[in-house]
Design a protein around this motif. Structure first.
Motif, short mmCIF file in Angstrom:
data_model
loop_
_atom_site.label_atom_id
_atom_site.label_comp_id
_atom_site.label_asym_id
_atom_site.label_seq_id
_atom_site.Cartn_x
_atom_site.Cartn_y
_atom_site.Cartn_z
N GLY A 6 15.79 -48.72 62.81
CA GLY A 6 14.57 -49.63 63.22
C GLY A 6 13.46 -49.76 62.25
O GLY A 6 12.68 -50.70 62.05
N ASP A 7 13.32 -48.18 61.77
CA ASP A 7 12.07 -47.99 60.82
C ASP A 7 12.52 -47.97 59.36
O ASP A 7 11.81 -47.75 58.55
N ALA A 8 14.03 -47.72 58.87
CA ALA A 8 14.48 -47.41 57.83
C ALA A 8 14.12 -48.43 56.42
O ALA A 8 13.85 -49.57 56.52
N LEU A 9 13.30 -47.48 55.74
CA LEU A 9 12.86 -48.25 54.39
C LEU A 9 11.48 -48.81 54.65
O LEU A 9 10.72 -48.61 53.59
N TYR A 10 11.17 -49.47 55.77
CA TYR A 10 9.98 -49.79 55.98
C TYR A 10 8.84 -49.05 56.33
O TYR A 10 7.83 -48.98 55.78
N ARG A 11 9.23 -47.91 57.10
CA ARG A 11 8.37 -46.65 57.42
C ARG A 11 9.02 -45.37 57.35
O ARG A 11 8.23 -44.49 57.31
N VAL A 12 10.28 -45.35 57.13
CA VAL A 12 10.97 -43.92 57.31
C VAL A 12 12.01 -43.99 56.31
O VAL A 12 12.72 -44.88 55.95
N GLY A 13 11.61 -42.76 55.54
CA GLY A 13 12.85 -42.66 54.50
C GLY A 13 12.88 -43.33 53.19
O GLY A 13 12.17 -44.47 53.19
N THR A 14 13.76 -42.89 52.35
CA THR A 14 13.94 -43.69 51.08
C THR A 14 14.98 -44.50 50.96
O THR A 14 15.87 -44.49 51.96
N TRP A 15 15.13 -45.13 49.95
CA TRP A 15 16.42 -45.72 49.53
C TRP A 15 17.56 -44.69 49.46
O TRP A 15 18.74 -45.11 50.01
N ASP A 16 17.49 -43.74 48.83
CA ASP A 16 18.66 -42.61 48.86
C ASP A 16 18.73 -42.10 50.38
O ASP A 16 20.14 -41.95 50.47
N ASP A 17 17.95 -42.00 51.16
CA ASP A 17 18.26 -41.69 52.57
C ASP A 17 19.07 -42.81 53.05
O ASP A 17 20.07 -42.76 53.85
N PHE A 18 18.78 -44.07 52.89
CA PHE A 18 19.20 -45.21 53.54
C PHE A 18 20.75 -45.20 52.96
O PHE A 18 21.80 -45.39 53.93
N ARG A 19 20.93 -44.91 51.89
CA ARG A 19 22.19 -44.94 51.05
C ARG A 19 23.09 -43.86 51.68
O ARG A 19 24.40 -44.21 51.73
N SER A 20 22.63 -42.82 52.02
CA SER A 20 23.16 -41.54 52.60
C SER A 20 23.75 -41.78 53.98
O SER A 20 24.75 -41.41 54.50
#
Length: 168
Positions: A6-20
């Protein structure tokens, strides 16, 4: 994972976090524990921000979504139509023309078309009506029971009463 998404990339975490986390998110997608929309949105947002996946990851993601599209055509025609109309699959990197070409050649194409017509009354405008009528008629004449015959007959009636896409 749903709260993260729900918050990925917009408010929480980085692109690398999302990729993982992406492999787990895709696993949740195919088990119906999450929707395509937020994953597609994050992938589109990442591309807009200039983030990229390494070549092998991009290829794997493309292969995944081609298989996912095929699965939707077999098991969830209404959701395939929704994903197509909302451009969700385009957000993950597949073009509308690629998706339509797969549907056109799909063994389940008449069933998908019939469900789409019964749900929203509109086939893809790119396709010739005569070919769609042929699909539905062939399915009608090979139907094994009266319920399937009524299903395809109803879809044929809807198709026949749609306005001509070329206009008056």
């Amino acid at each position: 994972m749903r709260s993260y998404l729900g918050d990925a990339l917009y408010r929480v975490g980085t692109w690398d976090d999302f990729r993982s986390f992406l492999p787990r998110l895709l696993e949740l997608l195919v088990t119906d524990e999450t929707e395509l929309d937020p994953i597609a949105d994050r992938l589109a947002y990442g591309r807009e921000q200039g983030y990229q996946l390494p070549g092998p990851q991009e290829a794997a993601l493309g292969a995944f979504f081609l298989a996912y599209w095929d699965d939707l055509l077999w098991h969830f025609p209404w959701y395939a139509d929704l994903a197509l109309r909302w451009g969700l699959m385009e957000q993950v990197g597949l073009t509308r023309s690629t998706l339509l070409a797969i549907w056109w050649a799909h063994p389940n194409r008449a069933l998908v078309l019939a469900e789409v017509l019964l749900l929203n009354g509109t086939p893809p405008p790119e396709w010739p009506r005569a070919a769609l009528r042929d699909w539905l008629e062939a399915a009608f004449f090979t139907a094994t029971d009266a319920e399937d015959e009524r299903f395809y007959s109803s879809a044929l009636l809807i198709l026949e009463h749609l306005p001509d896409p070329a206009g008056p």
